[in-house]
Motif scaffolding. Sequence first.
Motif, short mmCIF file in Angstrom:
data_model
loop_
_atom_site.label_atom_id
_atom_site.label_comp_id
_atom_site.label_asym_id
_atom_site.label_seq_id
_atom_site.Cartn_x
_atom_site.Cartn_y
_atom_site.Cartn_z
N LYS A 32 44.45 44.36 38.73
CA LYS A 32 43.48 43.77 37.80
C LYS A 32 43.18 44.73 36.65
CE LYS A 32 41.36 40.84 41.28
NZ LYS A 32 40.30 40.73 42.26
N GLN A 36 43.97 44.29 32.64
CA GLN A 36 42.87 44.45 31.67
C GLN A 36 43.26 45.44 30.57
OE1 GLN A 36 38.97 45.00 33.46
NE2 GLN A 36 38.47 46.54 31.92
N GLN A 40 43.99 44.72 26.50
CA GLN A 40 43.37 45.48 25.41
C GLN A 40 44.42 46.19 24.56
OE1 GLN A 40 40.24 48.00 26.90
NE2 GLN A 40 39.00 46.26 27.51
N ASN A 151 38.74 52.24 29.33
CA ASN A 151 38.58 51.73 30.69
C ASN A 151 38.40 52.81 31.74
OD1 ASN A 151 38.95 48.64 30.82
ND2 ASN A 151 40.40 49.34 29.27
#
Length: 169
Positions: A32, A36, A40, A151
């Motif tokens: 996941k 993500q 981005q 992140n």
Amino acid sequence: MGVSVSGFDALISALEQSPDKLQRATVSRAAKLAEQIAAQSREGAPVNYGRLRNSLESYVEANGDQIEGGVKTRYGPAVYQEFGTGLVGAANPHPKAAELGVSHRPDGWVYQSEEAAAMRGEEYVKGEKGGYVYTEGVPAKAFLYNALTANEDAILESLGGAIEEAFIK
């Protein structure tokens, strides 16, 4: 007077299963997170014809007790967009350029581009005519690096949650 303790069989069984549960939870969360970061990265990547953005894909690989995940591409020019090129890249470097030993060409150059020929309506013959472009390079876009660093907290929080999920639930 005697002491009676029960539940050891269940505790031992849970402890024996916890490494597999931890790996499954970590792989799931890593997948996941990698997607993500890939999303981005796609948003931050420069786009002309979309080949770079469309080439970015997430991956997760588990090998024994090691799990690796991230964003990859097979599109060769991606590295030039990430780290920049030429004089322009040297003037606008990647945040990790010095640490990684990235160097830039100190002058401009000419290259041939089928896309440039098409945009100018020129006939294009590879190596012979049409589509020649002079450049002094491009600035570092750092789209992969920026997505990863944005992140960092989410990565730590999510992977820490995998430990909680495997051992507490």
